[in-house]
Design a protein around this motif. Structure first.
Motif, PDB file in Angstrom:
ATOM      1  N   PRO A 163       0.835  -1.211   0.000  1.00  0.00           N
ATOM      2  CA  PRO A 163       0.000   0.000   0.000  1.00  0.00           C
ATOM      3  C   PRO A 163       0.868   1.259   0.000  1.00  0.00           C
ATOM      4  O   PRO A 163       1.943   1.288   0.600  1.00  0.00           O
ATOM      5  CB  PRO A 163      -0.807  -0.126   1.293  1.00  0.00           C
ATOM      6  CG  PRO A 163       0.020  -1.003   2.164  1.00  0.00           C
ATOM      7  CD  PRO A 163       0.726  -1.965   1.256  1.00  0.00           C
ATOM      8  N   VAL A 164       0.381   2.282  -0.678  1.00  0.00           N
ATOM      9  CA  VAL A 164       1.140   3.525  -0.771  1.00  0.00           C
ATOM     10  C   VAL A 164       1.197   4.196   0.590  1.00  0.00           C
ATOM     11  O   VAL A 164       0.236   4.195   1.346  1.00  0.00           O
ATOM     12  CB  VAL A 164       0.512   4.474  -1.815  1.00  0.00           C
ATOM     13  CG1 VAL A 164      -0.894   4.876  -1.425  1.00  0.00           C
ATOM     14  CG2 VAL A 164       1.384   5.712  -1.983  1.00  0.00           C
ATOM     15  N   ARG A 165       2.383   4.704   0.908  1.00  0.00           N
ATOM     16  CA  ARG A 165       2.577   5.430   2.154  1.00  0.00           C
ATOM     17  C   ARG A 165       3.180   6.781   1.820  1.00  0.00           C
ATOM     18  O   ARG A 165       3.856   6.954   0.816  1.00  0.00           O
ATOM     19  CB  ARG A 165       3.524   4.661   3.095  1.00  0.00           C
ATOM     20  CG  ARG A 165       2.961   3.337   3.578  1.00  0.00           C
ATOM     21  CD  ARG A 165       3.905   2.683   4.560  1.00  0.00           C
ATOM     22  NE  ARG A 165       5.168   2.304   3.940  1.00  0.00           N
ATOM     23  CZ  ARG A 165       5.357   1.146   3.301  1.00  0.00           C
ATOM     24  NH1 ARG A 165       4.360   0.275   3.206  1.00  0.00           N
ATOM     25  NH2 ARG A 165       6.516   0.862   2.766  1.00  0.00           N
ATOM     26  N   GLY A 166       2.957   7.729   2.678  1.00  0.00           N
ATOM     27  CA  GLY A 166       3.510   9.063   2.478  1.00  0.00           C
ATOM     28  C   GLY A 166       3.983   9.628   3.787  1.00  0.00           C
ATOM     29  O   GLY A 166       3.405   9.369   4.830  1.00  0.00           O
ATOM     30  N   ALA A 176      -6.768  -0.343   0.006  1.00  0.00           N
ATOM     31  CA  ALA A 176      -6.079  -1.515  -0.516  1.00  0.00           C
ATOM     32  C   ALA A 176      -6.203  -1.617  -2.027  1.00  0.00           C
ATOM     33  O   ALA A 176      -5.364  -2.253  -2.674  1.00  0.00           O
ATOM     34  CB  ALA A 176      -6.623  -2.783   0.144  1.00  0.00           C
ATOM     35  N   GLN A 177      -7.244  -1.041  -2.626  1.00  0.00           N
ATOM     36  CA  GLN A 177      -7.436  -1.095  -4.066  1.00  0.00           C
ATOM     37  C   GLN A 177      -7.132   0.271  -4.686  1.00  0.00           C
ATOM     38  O   GLN A 177      -7.502   1.312  -4.147  1.00  0.00           O
ATOM     39  CB  GLN A 177      -8.875  -1.500  -4.403  1.00  0.00           C
ATOM     40  CG  GLN A 177      -9.223  -2.944  -4.072  1.00  0.00           C
ATOM     41  CD  GLN A 177      -8.464  -3.926  -4.952  1.00  0.00           C
ATOM     42  OE1 GLN A 177      -8.021  -3.594  -6.051  1.00  0.00           O
ATOM     43  NE2 GLN A 177      -8.313  -5.160  -4.456  1.00  0.00           N
ATOM     44  N   LEU A 178      -6.457   0.244  -5.833  1.00  0.00           N
ATOM     45  CA  LEU A 178      -6.151   1.477  -6.541  1.00  0.00           C
ATOM     46  C   LEU A 178      -7.429   2.224  -6.911  1.00  0.00           C
ATOM     47  O   LEU A 178      -7.476   3.464  -6.858  1.00  0.00           O
ATOM     48  CB  LEU A 178      -5.329   1.171  -7.798  1.00  0.00           C
ATOM     49  CG  LEU A 178      -4.953   2.370  -8.663  1.00  0.00           C
ATOM     50  CD1 LEU A 178      -4.110   3.375  -7.885  1.00  0.00           C
ATOM     51  CD2 LEU A 178      -4.205   1.911  -9.923  1.00  0.00           C
ATOM     52  N   LEU A 179      -8.465   1.476  -7.262  1.00  0.00           N
ATOM     53  CA  LEU A 179      -9.731   2.104  -7.644  1.00  0.00           C
ATOM     54  C   LEU A 179     -10.258   2.988  -6.526  1.00  0.00           C
ATOM     55  O   LEU A 179     -10.774   4.086  -6.773  1.00  0.00           O
ATOM     56  CB  LEU A 179     -10.757   1.024  -7.995  1.00  0.00           C
ATOM     57  CG  LEU A 179     -12.148   1.528  -8.402  1.00  0.00           C
ATOM     58  CD1 LEU A 179     -12.073   2.301  -9.703  1.00  0.00           C
ATOM     59  CD2 LEU A 179     -13.123   0.356  -8.515  1.00  0.00           C
ATOM     60  N   LEU A 181      -8.504   4.468  -4.256  1.00  0.00           N
ATOM     61  CA  LEU A 181      -7.599   5.588  -4.007  1.00  0.00           C
ATOM     62  C   LEU A 181      -7.860   6.742  -4.972  1.00  0.00           C
ATOM     63  O   LEU A 181      -7.649   7.907  -4.633  1.00  0.00           O
ATOM     64  CB  LEU A 181      -6.140   5.117  -4.133  1.00  0.00           C
ATOM     65  CG  LEU A 181      -5.037   6.153  -3.892  1.00  0.00           C
ATOM     66  CD1 LEU A 181      -5.068   6.643  -2.444  1.00  0.00           C
ATOM     67  CD2 LEU A 181      -3.668   5.556  -4.217  1.00  0.00           C
ATOM     68  N   LEU A 182      -8.337   6.418  -6.173  1.00  0.00           N
ATOM     69  CA  LEU A 182      -8.512   7.423  -7.219  1.00  0.00           C
ATOM     70  C   LEU A 182      -9.804   8.209  -7.040  1.00  0.00           C
ATOM     71  O   LEU A 182     -10.860   7.615  -6.788  1.00  0.00           O
ATOM     72  CB  LEU A 182      -8.531   6.758  -8.595  1.00  0.00           C
ATOM     73  CG  LEU A 182      -7.229   6.093  -9.059  1.00  0.00           C
ATOM     74  CD1 LEU A 182      -7.492   5.275 -10.316  1.00  0.00           C
ATOM     75  CD2 LEU A 182      -6.170   7.145  -9.320  1.00  0.00           C
TER      76      LEU A 182
END
Length: 716
Positions: A163-166, A176-179, A181-182
């Motif tokens: 998972p993307v972290r910042g 958990a899903q890119l969908l 996140l967008l």
């Protein structure tokens, strides 16, 4: 064999028999051979295409070492296997220093040569694989904070590998899903990039999403083709980068004190506006605003008060210019107008300490610019309350209109600036429109005076150095420090113009002190860098020379810099010496006793009595360039120069000729025994760092080589 199936081998050797032997031995092994006899041919061939391995034999004049070094430094040559075919162990050592990666000793055994080639190629292939693996591992390590999504369908769903972290403030756990996140409005673009990656073409896009509290996070998504019809989507949080870019943008284009756009921003905006106006046959107005007597307030009450005052001025101007200027009746009454006029808009910027610029765009006329100037005058008419004081700051405004007063940004700025100084000279607190009237010369003089005062405060002045060269050896024997003024708007101001103004206004003394201090700083920097500087000549004005504390002021500057007076030569003109010859003589004796060398500049153009010339404690006479210009075409000029050289030598003075620009002038001066020359033939005046490079290059090259090279250049 596998190593030789596609390997390209370059063999360079001056021995034709060895090349033919190598062909006979290696061709059956399956290598593609390129046999060359010189380093030049090899460099040309490698510029077209690098081989897989290079065998370099011993070449005349050590050309093999230079070839090895050049190949190693060429594009793509950092990892090229280079094998030296050496004759001695010493040759091997030097070859390694030049960049060789292996060697083989002559005479060469054929079997050993083939084995060595296979070994070198196998080792190079192994190293290449290791480099590729290292790059992959590095990329993987760098991407650890990134989100990895393995997608297998156009609906943007699949497996989340990481998972993307910042690390940015306001970061929140990613879905958990890119969908998920967008944002909804970004999903169509994401599907296009996914389809491209499924087709084998990498694609990328950026998107943003809101984050609490009142924060936006920014992401970059790269879609890379993967295996079995899958796409690897790598998502990186770029919030910090975007915010840093925004901060850099603001620092680059906005004034930190007032928050207004700065000179760079308004300059680019003006250039764009002029291009657009030219295509529409429209006008652009430029208003240059300068605050009257602001420096007096700043110096009296301090910079904190001055800064606060500037912020208040900027706010009043911003409010006054915030509303669009009313459309001119001429536009409203025009029956030929096919569409409503474009509103007139004002852009305000702070471009200097107390200077502002306003750019008006839209369907405007001169009346719009005049009304805007009146708004500015009205906005600053009321006193400013600051720190218990009521401060009055009035503006002087200059107006220039495109295309009437200039067709480019630089011309408009110059003309608006000129009009602003006309407003100042007419009594301040008013505006003027640019004109080329009869008082242009007086305005220029006034403008130079006022701007010269700013230049001394705002690092617009620079010290350049014109080297002096010994006439016969052409070695650098000294340099003259010359003041240059680089105006931020007008460019370089001619030295004669601002020196005359400085002498009339009394600024020449302050300029002289600043110049000497800068020369001291340059000398300290050169000595710290290991450069042994020559004697430097500094011009001294009559104003400074005749002051009772002239020696004290000069000596204090040298003592603060901890520099000996022997490094300096003071240059004075004949006119300065003859204003009061006896007082000048006493002043020169004091300077001479302190250790300064003394020179008379522009000798021959004044009225220096020979009796006083004998009594002055001088070291150098400088022949004025007006005589040097004509020495090869005017018999009288040549006779005067001969007489000055002879007179100076009889008085044991060193002779320097100024303005030497041709070889013919140099030959004449050499023949007549002139000691040194100065002029464009050898060098124009250069910045301090350039003179340092020239001195360093001369020292490295060696005195003998430098002398010989210059002498050949100028005598051929």
């Amino acid at each position: 064999m596998s190593e030789s199936a596609s390997a390209r081998v370059l063999i360079v050797d001056g021995d034709a028999a060895l090349l033919e032997w190598a062909r006979a031995r290696l061709a059956p092994e399956g290598y593609t051979l390129q046999l060359l006899a010189s380093a030049e041919e090899a460099l040309g061939a490698c510029a077209v295409r690098l081989p897989d391995v290079a065998l370099v034999g011993t070449l005349p004049d050590e050309a093999h070492l230079r070839l090895c070094s050049l190949l190693r430094g060429s594009s793509g040559g950092a990892h090229l296997p280079i094998v030296i075919m050496a004759e001695t162990g010493a040759c091997v050592v030097r070859a390694y220093e030049a960049g060789a990666s292996d060697f083989i000793v002559k005479p060469i055994d054929g079997v050993l040569l083939a084995q060595r080639l296979r070994y070198v190629l196998r080792a190079a292939a192994t190293l290449e694989r290791l480099r590729v693996d290292a790059q992959r591992q590095g990329a993987l390590l760098q991407s650890i904070p990134d989100g990895w999504y393995l997608l297998d369908s156009p609906d943007l769903t699949g497996q989340c590998l990481n998972p993307v972290r910042g690390t940015a403030e306001g970061a929140e756990p990613a879905p958990a899903q890119l969908l998920d996140l967008l944002p909804v409005h970004e999903r169509a673009l994401a599907r296009e990039c996914l389809q491209a990656a499924l087709g084998g073409v990498a694609a990328s896009f950026e998107f943003s999403r809101s984050a609490a509290p009142d924060r936006t996070r920014h992401f970059e998504c790269r879609c890379l083709p993967h295996t079995h019809g899958q796409v690897l989507a790598i998502v990186r949080d770029v919030t910090e980068r975007r915010e840093a870019d925004a901060r850099i943008q603001r620092l680059a284009y906005f004034d930190a004190l007032t928050g207004l756009p700065n000179r760079e921003w308004i300059g680019e905006f003006l250039t764009r506006s002029l291009r657009q106006a030219a295509t529409r046959d429209a006008c652009v107005a430029l208003l240059y605003v300068d605050l009257d007597q602001f420096k007096r307030i700043n110096d009296t009450l301090g910079h904190d008060t001055g800064d606060a005052l500037l912020r208040h001025v900027a706010e009043r101007l911003r409010r006054a210019l915030g509303e669009p200027v009313a459309a001119d009746e001429l536009f409203l009454a025009s029956e030929s107008l096919q569409q409503p006029p474009e509103p007139v808009r004002a852009e305000l910027a702070r471009v200097g300490g107390d200077e502002f610029i306003v750019v008006l765009t839209g369907d405007l006329s001169l009346q719009h610019a005049e009304r805007t100037a009146e708004r500015i005058l009205d906005a600053l008419a009321r006193p400013f309350g600051q720190g218990g004081y009521e401060l009055v700051v009035t503006p002087s405004v200059g107006i220039a209109l495109f295309p009437h007063h200039g067709r480019d940004a630089q011309t408009l700025l110059k003309n608006a600036d000129s009009a602003m100084y006309e407003a100042k000279s007419s009594g301040r607190n008013q505006y003027r429109i640019h004109s080329s009237g009869a008082n242009a010369r007086a305005l220029k003089r006034l403008s130079l005076e006022m701007e010269l005062r700013r230049a001394l405060e705002s690092a617009q002045l620079q010290v350049y150095y014109q080297p002096k060269y010994a006439s016969h050896t052409l070695r650098i024997t000294g340099a003259e420090a010359l003041l240059r003024w680089f105006h931020p708007v007008r460019g370089q101001i001619p030295t004669a113009d601002f020196v005359a103004v400085a002498e009339e206004t009394g600024l020449i003394g302050e300029m002289g002190r600043w110049t000497l201090q800068q020369v001291c700083r340059d000398l300290i920097a050169w000595r710290a860098a290991g450069i042994c500087p020559p004697q430097l000549a500094v011009n001294v004005s009559g104003h400074d020379l005749m002051r009772p504390d002239a020696l004290l002021r000069l000596s204090e500057a040298l003592e603060q810099a901890q520099l000996p007076s022997s490094l300096f030569e003071l240059e004075l003109t004949e006119g300065v010496l003859m204003r009061d010859a006896e007082a000048g003589r006493r002043a020169l004796l004091q300077l001479k006793e302190f250790g300064f060398a003394l020179a008379v500049d522009d000798f021959g153009t004044g009225y220096c009595s020979l009796n006083y010339l004998k009594r002055f404690p001088l070291d150098t006479l400088k022949v004025d360039r007006s005589f040097v210009d004509d020495i090869n075409s005017d018999a009288d000029a040549a006779a005067i120069v001969r007489a000055i050289i002879a007179l100076g030598h009889n008085l044991n003075l060193r002779i320097v000729a100024e303005g030497v620009e041709t070889r013919e002038q140099l030959h004449f001066l050499r023949a007549e025994g002139c000691d040194a020359i100065q002029g464009f033939l050898m060098s124009a005046a250069v910045p301090a760092h350039t003179l340092a490079e020239m001195m360093r290059a001369e020292a490295v090259a060696g005195v003998q080589a430098a002398d010989l090279g210059r002498a050949r250049t100028l005598t051929n």
